[in-house]
Every structure is written in C-alpha cells, then in structure tokens.
Write a protein that holds these residues in place. Structure first.
Motif, PDB file in Angstrom:
ATOM      1  N   UNK A 124       5.209   5.946   4.479  1.00 36.36           N
ATOM      2  CA  UNK A 124       4.172   5.443   3.582  1.00 36.36           C
ATOM      3  C   UNK A 124       4.459   3.966   3.349  1.00 36.36           C
ATOM      4  N   UNK A 125       3.489   3.075   3.577  1.00 34.63           N
ATOM      5  CA  UNK A 125       3.769   1.635   3.550  1.00 34.63           C
ATOM      6  C   UNK A 125       3.895   1.034   2.158  1.00 34.63           C
ATOM      7  N   UNK A 126       3.409   1.720   1.138  1.00 29.87           N
ATOM      8  CA  UNK A 126       3.395   1.242  -0.252  1.00 29.87           C
ATOM      9  C   UNK A 126       2.578  -0.047  -0.365  1.00 29.87           C
ATOM     10  N   UNK A 127       2.614  -0.667  -1.514  1.00 26.66           N
ATOM     11  CA  UNK A 127       1.652  -1.719  -1.816  1.00 26.66           C
ATOM     12  C   UNK A 127       1.808  -3.010  -1.053  1.00 26.66           C
ATOM     13  N   UNK A 128       3.005  -3.544  -0.987  1.00 21.75           N
ATOM     14  CA  UNK A 128       3.197  -4.857  -0.374  1.00 21.75           C
ATOM     15  C   UNK A 128       2.829  -4.842   1.102  1.00 21.75           C
ATOM     16  N   UNK A 129       3.293  -3.846   1.829  1.00 25.95           N
ATOM     17  CA  UNK A 129       2.997  -3.790   3.259  1.00 25.95           C
ATOM     18  C   UNK A 129       1.530  -3.463   3.505  1.00 25.95           C
ATOM     19  N   UNK A 130       0.921  -2.659   2.610  1.00 20.81           N
ATOM     20  CA  UNK A 130      -0.503  -2.344   2.758  1.00 20.81           C
ATOM     21  C   UNK A 130      -1.340  -3.614   2.750  1.00 20.81           C
ATOM     22  N   UNK A 131      -0.996  -4.542   1.868  1.00 18.54           N
ATOM     23  CA  UNK A 131      -1.761  -5.789   1.749  1.00 18.54           C
ATOM     24  C   UNK A 131      -1.592  -6.679   2.963  1.00 18.54           C
ATOM     25  N   UNK A 132      -0.550  -6.451   3.749  1.00 15.92           N
ATOM     26  CA  UNK A 132      -0.303  -7.269   4.941  1.00 15.92           C
ATOM     27  C   UNK A 132      -0.981  -6.715   6.186  1.00 15.92           C
ATOM     28  N   UNK A 133      -1.546  -5.497   6.107  1.00 11.91           N
ATOM     29  CA  UNK A 133      -2.184  -4.875   7.268  1.00 11.91           C
ATOM     30  C   UNK A 133      -3.692  -5.090   7.198  1.00 11.91           C
ATOM     31  N   UNK A 134      -4.255  -5.663   8.262  1.00 14.73           N
ATOM     32  CA  UNK A 134      -5.680  -5.967   8.274  1.00 14.73           C
ATOM     33  C   UNK A 134      -6.545  -4.715   8.295  1.00 14.73           C
ATOM     34  N   UNK A 135      -6.030  -3.633   8.884  1.00  9.24           N
ATOM     35  CA  UNK A 135      -6.830  -2.414   9.037  1.00  9.24           C
ATOM     36  C   UNK A 135      -6.428  -1.336   8.035  1.00  9.24           C
ATOM     37  N   UNK A 136      -6.005  -1.775   6.842  1.00 13.93           N
ATOM     38  CA  UNK A 136      -5.556  -0.831   5.822  1.00 13.93           C
ATOM     39  C   UNK A 136      -5.878  -1.417   4.448  1.00 13.93           C
ATOM     40  N   UNK A 137      -6.509  -0.616   3.570  1.00 22.02           N
ATOM     41  CA  UNK A 137      -6.866  -1.085   2.246  1.00 22.02           C
ATOM     42  C   UNK A 137      -5.646  -1.306   1.360  1.00 22.02           C
ATOM     43  N   UNK A 138      -5.749  -2.266   0.451  1.00 23.02           N
ATOM     44  CA  UNK A 138      -4.604  -2.640  -0.388  1.00 23.02           C
ATOM     45  C   UNK A 138      -4.047  -1.482  -1.189  1.00 23.02           C
ATOM     46  N   UNK A 139      -4.908  -0.560  -1.640  1.00 24.33           N
ATOM     47  CA  UNK A 139      -4.474   0.551  -2.490  1.00 24.33           C
ATOM     48  C   UNK A 139      -4.497   1.893  -1.769  1.00 24.33           C
ATOM     49  N   UNK A 140      -4.788   1.890  -0.479  1.00 24.94           N
ATOM     50  CA  UNK A 140      -4.971   3.162   0.225  1.00 24.94           C
ATOM     51  C   UNK A 140      -3.675   3.920   0.454  1.00 24.94           C
ATOM     52  N   UNK A 141      -2.538   3.254   0.292  1.00 23.07           N
ATOM     53  CA  UNK A 141      -1.271   3.965   0.447  1.00 23.07           C
ATOM     54  C   UNK A 141      -1.156   5.129  -0.525  1.00 23.07           C
ATOM     55  N   UNK A 142      -1.912   5.078  -1.605  1.00 24.58           N
ATOM     56  CA  UNK A 142      -1.850   6.146  -2.611  1.00 24.58           C
ATOM     57  C   UNK A 142      -2.509   7.430  -2.114  1.00 24.58           C
ATOM     58  N   UNK A 143      -3.384   7.326  -1.126  1.00 27.15           N
ATOM     59  CA  UNK A 143      -4.159   8.484  -0.663  1.00 27.15           C
ATOM     60  C   UNK A 143      -3.697   9.027   0.682  1.00 27.15           C
ATOM     61  N   UNK A 144      -2.511   8.615   1.160  1.00 27.98           N
ATOM     62  CA  UNK A 144      -2.076   9.069   2.481  1.00 27.98           C
ATOM     63  C   UNK A 144      -0.571   9.253   2.541  1.00 27.98           C
ATOM     64  N   UNK A 145      -0.166  10.050   3.519  1.00 29.71           N
ATOM     65  CA  UNK A 145       1.239  10.189   3.879  1.00 29.71           C
ATOM     66  C   UNK A 145       1.298  10.604   5.336  1.00 29.71           C
ATOM     67  N   UNK A 146       2.126   9.914   6.110  1.00 30.02           N
ATOM     68  CA  UNK A 146       2.354  10.313   7.498  1.00 30.02           C
ATOM     69  C   UNK A 146       3.619  11.165   7.577  1.00 30.02           C
ATOM     70  N   UNK A 147       3.477  12.353   8.131  1.00 34.87           N
ATOM     71  CA  UNK A 147       4.610  13.230   8.427  1.00 34.87           C
ATOM     72  C   UNK A 147       4.411  13.695   9.868  1.00 34.87           C
TER      73      UNK A 147
END
Length: 316
Positions: free
Chosen positions: A255-278
C-alpha cells in the motif's frame, strides 16, 4: 483448493463469451455465472479488469486516474508481473507481460477437469515478439486461464513453458488490487511469524512480529515461504477475501500511503485508503525452467462474509 464449485449446473461451453472493446479498441472478454457474478478480462496484458459479486459490487480496485492506453499498464485489477517482479532486474518495472496484447488460445492443452467444470472460462496465450526477444532473449509460451466459478470464485492459472534451447529464470506475481472500505479497517491473517523482505529498507530481511498485519503507514513487503491460504479481513465491509495459491511460495503486500500516492500520476492522492495489494508471487527464489519444462502458478480468490470462521479456510 476445494472452494470453487464444480457443480455442473452452469455449462460454460454453452454460454458464449461476451466480447467488447474499450475506448482504446482493446478487446475485452466478459465472464458471467448464473447468479450474476462477473469478471472482465482484457487482452491488453491478459489483465483481469473487473470482478463483481452477484450483487454487482466491484471487488477489485481501479484508480480513477488509471491510464487505459497501451503500452501503459492499467493501475488496478490484476496485472500480471512476468518475467520480472518489481525493479530487481534489468527489465522495465514488473516485466513486459502486462503491457503486451495477448491472443485467445483456441486449443489449450487440458487442465484437470475441476479447473473448468461448472465455470465460465477464457484461455489466453502470450508468445514473445522479436522486440521482446531483444530485451529478454528467451522463447516461451505463456498460457493463462481465467475462470469464474458458480460460487463467484475467481481463479487464474498460468502455465509458462520454456521453448528455448537454454534455461531461463524469472520472477512472477499476480499483482492483485483489492477494493477495501478503508485501509485502517483491514487486517491480513496467515503471515504471522513469517520472514519478509522490506522493500522500504533496501530489501532488509525481517520477521513478522504481529498476530495479524494491520496498516498505519506505507507497506511494501515480500513475505517468504507463505502458507497456501491467506485472509484479508475488511471490518468496514464485513467481508473477507480468501486467497489460495499453488506454485506461488511468496506473498507481496503493498500500500503506497499518502506521500507516494501523490507522486504517482495514475493514482489519486487519497485512493490508498480504498485499496490493498496482496499478491501470490514467486520472488524470493525465482523460477528456473530447463528447455521443455513448464511451470504452473495458480491463484484463487473468494469473498465471504467475515462472520465465517477463519479456521474453515485452514489459515493456521
């Protein structure tokens, strides 16, 4: 692996596949079961794009900023990482399979009967292009079967054969983006006491100390030599993803959390809250195939109410 129904009440051969194209012209295949569950598979990347339960609820996460135009891989669903996971090699991040256009396999070699009975199935195949062979000089045949069971269970079976004249080695993962209510409400069971590689600390070798894995900050780990059943419990939605795997010794949790989410062009700033990769994966000890050898890696996903006892799934 007995949780995909084999009841022959749904004749997948009699049910024609539904084909469509996305707005970029990529061919997609829609699988359905008789109770209303569905899965959508794109020939771009052989990627499962959507998995819905009988109520039409989406179970996989896709970013609202995902780029759906080849050769970029789509951020979400289940991308296939082959022949390299991550950036631990000289190839592009997560290898090239997720960026290639696959073909429908009209005459796949047989799998065990319980891998198709009572299921809606699509078989795909990927072979290297001359361009692929320039960057990774190994000939292979990669066959992928995606199946949707009568009980809504989603399974992916990969068969990779070395048709080269010399051995080759690869790493692999089903990079599964799960849709969750809120990451703070999620726990992962089945990884207790296991060793893992922490990608946030230069792949430092660590040991899991907690009774279950919960999330308060960025996580990027490869758990080694895991049990074949893992549970992802979402307290917010009161449901549990049960992950079963074969031929995939490792589990990647990200899960990228907030700081890394904001650095990804194809990922919303707050979307880390709604996902988990396993991810079911083979990373710690990459797979080596001699000429003519074949490897099989299978992932099975089932969602059940969290009131179900985890002991039923042999997680301990």
């Amino acid at each position: 692996m007995g949780h995909c129904s084999n009841a022959a009440v749904w004749d997948c051969k009699a049910a024609a596949h539904e084909f469509s194209k996305d707005w970029n012209g990529n061919l997609q295949v829609l699988l359905r079961n008789p109770h209303g569950a569905s899965a959508t598979v794109s020939l771009h990347g052989g990627q499962v794009m959507s998995w819905r339960n009988e109520h039409g609820e989406e179970l996989l996460f896709t970013s609202s900023k995902a780029i759906f135009k080849p050769p970029k891989a789509m951020r979400g669903g289940i991308p296939i990482c082959f022949p390299q996971f991550g950036n631990c090699g000289y190839l592009e991040q997560h290898g090239f399979a997720r960026n290639k256009v696959w073909s429908i396999d009209e005459n796949p070699p047989p799998l065990p009967s319980n891998d198709s009975n009572g299921k809606s199935v699509i078989d795909l195949i990927l072979k290297p292009s001359p361009e692929d062979l320039k960057c990774w000089p190994h000939s292979f045949e990669y066959r992928l079967r995606v199946a949707l069971g009568n009980d809504g269970c989603l399974s992916l079976t990969s068969r990779i054969r070395n048709v080269n004249g010399k051995p080759f080695t690869f790493s692999f993962a089903y990079h599964t983006y799960m849709a969750v209510s809120d990451i703070s409400e999620v726990r992962v069971e089945g990884l207790e006491t296991l060793d893992f590689l922490d990608n946030l600390c230069e792949r430092r070798h660590c040991t899991e100390q907690g009774d279950a894995l919960t999330f308060e900050s960025e996580v990027d780990r490869v758990y080694l030599n895991c049990p074949n059943a893992i549970a992802v419990i979402d307290h917010g939605k009161k449901r549990t993803f049960v992950i079963r795997k074969e031929g995939l010794p490792d589990v990647v949790v990200w899960n990228p959390w907030g700081k890394k989410s904001k650095a990804m062009l194809d990922f919303g700033d707050e979307e880390y809250k709604q996902m988990l990769c396993v991810d079911g994966a083979a990373v710690g000890n990459p797979i080596t195939l001699k000429p003519g050898e074949e490897w099989t890696g299978r992932l099975e996903l089932l969602v059940v109410p969290s009131s179900f006892c985890s002991d039923r799934f042999d997680l301990h």
